[in-house]
Design a protein around this motif. Structure first.
Motif, mmCIF file in Angstrom:
data_model
loop_
_atom_site.group_PDB
_atom_site.id
_atom_site.type_symbol
_atom_site.label_atom_id
_atom_site.label_comp_id
_atom_site.label_asym_id
_atom_site.label_seq_id
_atom_site.Cartn_x
_atom_site.Cartn_y
_atom_site.Cartn_z
ATOM 1 N N VAL A 21 0.839 -1.211 0.000
ATOM 2 C CA VAL A 21 0.000 0.000 0.000
ATOM 3 C C VAL A 21 0.869 1.256 0.000
ATOM 4 N N SER A 22 1.896 1.262 0.830
ATOM 5 C CA SER A 22 2.766 2.443 0.891
ATOM 6 C C SER A 22 3.508 2.639 -0.429
ATOM 7 N N PHE A 23 3.848 1.533 -1.108
ATOM 8 C CA PHE A 23 4.524 1.670 -2.408
ATOM 9 C C PHE A 23 3.603 2.318 -3.436
ATOM 10 N N LEU A 24 2.342 1.911 -3.461
ATOM 11 C CA LEU A 24 1.395 2.478 -4.424
ATOM 12 C C LEU A 24 1.239 3.984 -4.228
ATOM 13 N N PHE A 25 1.050 4.405 -2.968
ATOM 14 C CA PHE A 25 0.913 5.841 -2.689
ATOM 15 C C PHE A 25 2.232 6.580 -2.946
ATOM 16 N N SER A 26 3.341 5.955 -2.563
ATOM 17 C CA SER A 26 4.653 6.577 -2.769
ATOM 18 C C SER A 26 4.962 6.718 -4.251
ATOM 19 N N LEU A 27 4.554 5.714 -5.034
ATOM 20 C CA LEU A 27 4.774 5.764 -6.479
ATOM 21 C C LEU A 27 3.982 6.905 -7.101
ATOM 22 N N GLY A 83 -6.273 8.378 12.363
ATOM 23 C CA GLY A 83 -6.920 8.349 13.672
ATOM 24 C C GLY A 83 -6.112 7.702 14.771
ATOM 25 N N THR A 84 -4.935 7.176 14.444
ATOM 26 C CA THR A 84 -4.072 6.562 15.448
ATOM 27 C C THR A 84 -2.633 6.607 14.962
ATOM 28 N N SER A 85 -1.692 6.461 15.873
ATOM 29 C CA SER A 85 -0.281 6.456 15.492
ATOM 30 C C SER A 85 0.347 5.080 15.685
ATOM 31 N N ILE A 86 -0.470 4.095 16.044
ATOM 32 C CA ILE A 86 0.016 2.742 16.295
ATOM 33 C C ILE A 86 -0.720 1.768 15.385
ATOM 34 N N GLY A 87 0.005 0.793 14.874
ATOM 35 C CA GLY A 87 -0.621 -0.230 14.050
ATOM 36 C C GLY A 87 -0.129 -0.205 12.613
ATOM 37 N N THR A 88 -0.534 -1.196 11.869
ATOM 38 C CA THR A 88 -0.064 -1.368 10.493
ATOM 39 C C THR A 88 -0.499 -0.229 9.579
ATOM 40 N N SER A 89 -1.765 0.154 9.663
ATOM 41 C CA SER A 89 -2.263 1.232 8.803
ATOM 42 C C SER A 89 -1.583 2.554 9.131
ATOM 43 N N ALA A 90 -1.340 2.793 10.414
ATOM 44 C CA ALA A 90 -0.676 4.029 10.822
ATOM 45 C C ALA A 90 0.747 4.097 10.285
ATOM 46 N N ALA A 91 1.415 2.953 10.187
ATOM 47 C CA ALA A 91 2.797 2.933 9.705
ATOM 48 C C ALA A 91 2.893 3.313 8.238
ATOM 49 N N ILE A 92 1.800 3.169 7.494
ATOM 50 C CA ILE A 92 1.820 3.478 6.063
ATOM 51 C C ILE A 92 2.080 4.965 5.825
ATOM 52 N N VAL A 93 1.569 5.818 6.699
ATOM 53 C CA VAL A 93 1.714 7.272 6.513
ATOM 54 C C VAL A 93 3.185 7.692 6.509
ATOM 55 N N PRO A 94 3.963 7.387 7.555
ATOM 56 C CA PRO A 94 5.384 7.763 7.491
ATOM 57 C C PRO A 94 6.143 7.049 6.388
ATOM 58 N N LEU A 95 5.721 5.833 6.033
ATOM 59 C CA LEU A 95 6.380 5.128 4.936
ATOM 60 C C LEU A 95 6.231 5.891 3.623
ATOM 61 N N VAL A 96 5.045 6.465 3.402
ATOM 62 C CA VAL A 96 4.821 7.254 2.186
ATOM 63 C C VAL A 96 5.649 8.538 2.221
ATOM 64 N N PHE A 97 5.678 9.208 3.364
ATOM 65 C CA PHE A 97 6.487 10.420 3.499
ATOM 66 C C PHE A 97 7.969 10.123 3.278
ATOM 67 N N TYR A 98 8.373 8.926 3.675
ATOM 68 C CA TYR A 98 9.778 8.520 3.522
ATOM 69 C C TYR A 98 10.096 8.121 2.082
ATOM 70 N N ALA A 99 9.230 7.299 1.498
ATOM 71 C CA ALA A 99 9.537 6.718 0.197
ATOM 72 C C ALA A 99 9.179 7.619 -0.981
ATOM 73 N N GLY A 100 8.172 8.488 -0.824
ATOM 74 C CA GLY A 100 7.770 9.359 -1.920
ATOM 75 C C GLY A 100 8.917 10.196 -2.474
ATOM 76 N N PRO A 101 9.597 10.979 -1.634
ATOM 77 C CA PRO A 101 10.735 11.766 -2.122
ATOM 78 C C PRO A 101 11.882 10.902 -2.634
ATOM 79 N N TYR A 102 12.074 9.735 -2.003
ATOM 80 C CA TYR A 102 13.126 8.810 -2.440
ATOM 81 C C TYR A 102 12.852 8.308 -3.852
ATOM 82 N N ILE A 103 11.613 7.912 -4.110
ATOM 83 C CA ILE A 103 11.227 7.459 -5.446
ATOM 84 C C ILE A 103 11.348 8.603 -6.454
ATOM 85 N N ALA A 104 11.018 9.812 -6.024
ATOM 86 C CA ALA A 104 11.140 10.971 -6.912
ATOM 87 C C ALA A 104 12.573 11.126 -7.417
ATOM 88 N N ARG A 105 13.544 10.969 -6.538
ATOM 89 C CA ARG A 105 14.952 11.078 -6.931
ATOM 90 C C ARG A 105 15.351 9.933 -7.857
#
Length: 216
Positions: A21-27, A83-105
């Motif tokens: 999921v994070s890859f799709l949004f990051s892409l 709505g939360t900062s714990i759990g699998t779905s919550a981890a997707i948000v920082p993963l997108v913030f991390y991977a989005g700019p990386y994929i851009a480069r």
């Protein structure tokens, strides 16, 4: 061993879910940013120095922050979105913030490998900027793009494991909770082995796909 097979399979599924999921949004984010980085640079299709400088600064800021710090820093944003900062779905948000700019480069570097003569030839044929991007630039860089995105997926698998440090779930959470905190070496070994297999599978698949694209 304190962990059941069901727990291992659940952790594996959580890792695959987070990564996918994070890859799709990051892409999506990275593709837009990467294209803009290329076409707005000096001498390119849509040269725009102010936009280029802002994009570069934005991407450099996010890429300079280690993922473990980024996860903590954007907890308010994560809570606002899911709505939360714990759990699998919550981890997707920082993963997108991390991977989005990386994929851009990565996308920027792949597109810049395209011979300028291809773009000049497209211009000579009267192609519009959008036609040049989607009919010449991206197809010419496709093999390199596949390898770049393969690297991005591998990076996301590693980052998803780190997400376990703040209760993000997945194999990283399993390794920390049972392998590290409860001193279960077997659990640690199993999680590492699964991650190695995942990375090897993704890398091999990406290399194969890149070769097939290049032959075409």
């Amino acid at each position: 061993m304190l962990v059941s097979n069901e727990q291992i399979l659940e952790a594996l599924w959580e890792t695959l879910y987070m990564t996918g999921v994070s890859f799709l949004f990051s892409l999506l984010v990275g593709s837009v940013l990467g294209l803009l980085l290329v076409v707005t640079r000096k001498g390119h299709l849509l040269e725009n120095e102010p936009v280029s400088k802002v994009l570069n600064a934005f991407i450099n800021i996010f890429r300079s922050v280690p993922f473990i710090i980024l996860m903590v820093a954007i907890i308010p944003v994560t809570r606002l979105i899911v709505g939360t900062s714990i759990g699998t779905s919550a981890a997707i948000v920082p993963l997108v913030f991390y991977a989005g700019p990386y994929i851009a480069r990565l996308i920027e570097n792949s597109l810049l490998e395209v011979d300028e003569g291809v773009i000049e030839a497209a211009k000579a044929m009267g192609a519009s900027p959008l036609q040049i991007i989607f009919r010449f630039l991206i197809p010419e860089a496709l093999s390199s793009l596949v390898l770049a995105l393969t690297i991005a997926i591998v990076g996301l698998i590693g980052a998803s494991a780190m997400a376990g440090a703040i209760g993000g779930g997945g194999l990283g959470d399993l390794a920390i909770t049972y392998g590290y905190q409860r001193f279960d070496t077997l659990v640690m070994f199993i999680t590492v082995a699964i991650l190695v297999v995942l990375v090897q599978g993704v890398q091999s698949g990406g290399n194969l796909l890149s070769r097939q694209v290049r032959r075409r």
